[in-house]
Design a protein around this motif. Structure first.
Motif, mmCIF file in Angstrom:
data_model
loop_
_atom_site.group_PDB
_atom_site.id
_atom_site.type_symbol
_atom_site.label_atom_id
_atom_site.label_comp_id
_atom_site.label_asym_id
_atom_site.label_seq_id
_atom_site.Cartn_x
_atom_site.Cartn_y
_atom_site.Cartn_z
ATOM 1 N N ASN A 3 15.947 19.003 -72.182
ATOM 2 C CA ASN A 3 15.151 19.481 -71.054
ATOM 3 C C ASN A 3 13.779 19.952 -71.507
ATOM 4 O O ASN A 3 12.811 19.896 -70.740
ATOM 5 N N ALA A 4 13.693 20.457 -72.738
ATOM 6 C CA ALA A 4 12.442 20.987 -73.275
ATOM 7 C C ALA A 4 12.551 21.042 -74.786
ATOM 8 O O ALA A 4 13.649 20.978 -75.352
ATOM 9 N N PRO B 179 8.584 18.982 -71.336
ATOM 10 C CA PRO B 179 8.122 20.368 -71.236
ATOM 11 C C PRO B 179 8.084 21.056 -72.601
ATOM 12 O O PRO B 179 9.042 21.000 -73.369
ATOM 13 N N ILE C 24 18.087 22.548 -74.794
ATOM 14 C CA ILE C 24 16.765 22.732 -75.385
ATOM 15 C C ILE C 24 16.855 22.543 -76.896
ATOM 16 O O ILE C 24 17.785 23.043 -77.546
ATOM 17 N N MET D 26 11.408 22.023 -66.193
ATOM 18 C CA MET D 26 12.403 22.114 -67.262
ATOM 19 C C MET D 26 13.790 21.704 -66.767
ATOM 20 O O MET D 26 14.494 20.931 -67.420
#
Length: 352
Positions: free
Chosen positions: A109-110, A130, A72, A58
């Motif tokens: 990142n995710a 991710p 995120i 992540m």
């Protein structure tokens, strides 16, 4: 160029936010985001190697890869706020594949969303970004409306669909919070056993938290204690609303306080209020990501940039915003996410 745009968006708040010096919790006491954050903080914990590997996946994905910060994209609003209300402005997101595409193009990142959304495209995307699977939700079909978080699936199923991490919400202060704490603590224990990091939405919810027209559900003292309970059940990352007021405990007249909470450990400055939240995340051992909130239209970008500056300078780990990105045209949503990420990439913006 990116920093100049940030300055423009901060407007009259630029000096107030960028030049503030924090005299509550010294920054030397904090565990702050960095490229070596996992090695410095989590390496001494009880998290097994699989958890560290997925945490690293992540932290090392997207535009903020290798910085220690997180961006995120959460899109669970189809359950939490109804799909119609969430996606009416941009119906393409009724198809969950477009949610994943926005997260990828947006450099996240995710991506955090539901079992159904991620499960429907898992084979195509689980290895490309991710997955953060949200385990529980508040459904809105019960009448009259109630506010409770119930499990929609198992930790094992999240693992089966290739999730890198799991997330859950607890409505601290609600009548059902005791049950939710027990459920989520057990789920997080199993997630760690299977190698998945845990993210907790530490939201406060109680009608009695509104006093004299002011909603103290986002009060710094109340939300910070929710954070402290969250890290106690071993959440690796805490998601919390940005504090916009303080003194909820004393105004409502419950729980326990110390006058120093309001005189020495916090001030009215937004960075100091947010730092009090960070301090209650074990001084930053668990990263604090603040939520974006509902879309208000034209002011969204400036408001989110201000929140990002507050979070970063307070010692937080990033922002997690959804509606402000996906309730606008796709390209505009991508640019929106990139602008927020630029705050965390900017070397001109440091810890207060």
């Amino acid at each position: 160029m990116a920093f100049q745009k940030i300055l423009q968006l901060l407007g009259n708040d630029a000096d107030h936010l960028l030049n503030h010096s924090c005299h509550t919790f010294s920054r030397e006491l904090l565990h702050v985001p960095s490229p070596s954050f996992i090695d410095q903080v989590f390496i001494d914990s009880n998290r097994n190697p699989q958890v560290l590997r997925n945490l690293s996946a992540m932290f090392n994905h997207g535009r903020l890869a290798g910085t220690g910060y997180l961006s995120i994209l959460p899109v669970d609003q189809g359950i939490e706020h109804t799909a119609g209300a969430s996606f009416a402005k941009n119906p393409m997101y009724f198809d969950p594949e477009n949610i994943i595409k926005l997260a990828i193009e947006g450099g996240s990142n995710a991506v955090a969303t539901t079992f159904g959304n991620l499960g429907s495209v898992a084979r195509k995307y689980a290895h490309k970004i991710p997955f953060l699977v949200k385990l529980n939700h508040n459904e809105l079909l019960t009448y009259p409306t109630k506010y409770d978080q119930i499990m929609f699936g198992s930790v094992r199923e999240a693992w089966n669909l290739g999730a890198a991490a799991v997330g859950a919400t607890i409505y601290f202060g609600s009548e059902e919070s005791d049950r939710q704490i027990v459920e989520v603590a057990k789920a997080f224990e199993q997630a760690h056993q299977l190698g998945m990091p845990t993210v907790l939405w530490c939201y406060c919810r109680n009608n009695a938290f509104t006093k004299e027209g002011i909603n103290y559900e986002s009060s710094a003292d109340i939300t910070a204690q929710a954070n402290h309970i969250g890290v106690t059940i071993q959440a690796d990352i805490i998601k919390q609303k940005m504090p916009n007021v303080n003194g909820g405990f004393t105004k409502i007249g419950f729980s326990k306080t110390d006058p120093l909470m309001y005189t020495e450990l916090s001030t009215e400055h937004p960075i100091d209020l947010c730092r009090y939240q960070v301090a209650n995340c074990y001084m930053g051992r668990a990263g604090l990501i603040n939520s974006g909130g509902e879309s208000k239209g034209a002011s969204d970008l400036a408001d989110s940039v201000k929140n990002a500056v507050v979070n970063k300078r307070a010692g937080g780990t990033g922002l997690i915003l959804g509606r402000r990105a996906f309730q606008r045209p796709f390209k505009e949503g991508v640019d929106f996410l990139h602008t927020i990420q630029d705050v965390y990439l900017s070397k001109e913006i440091g810890l207060a």
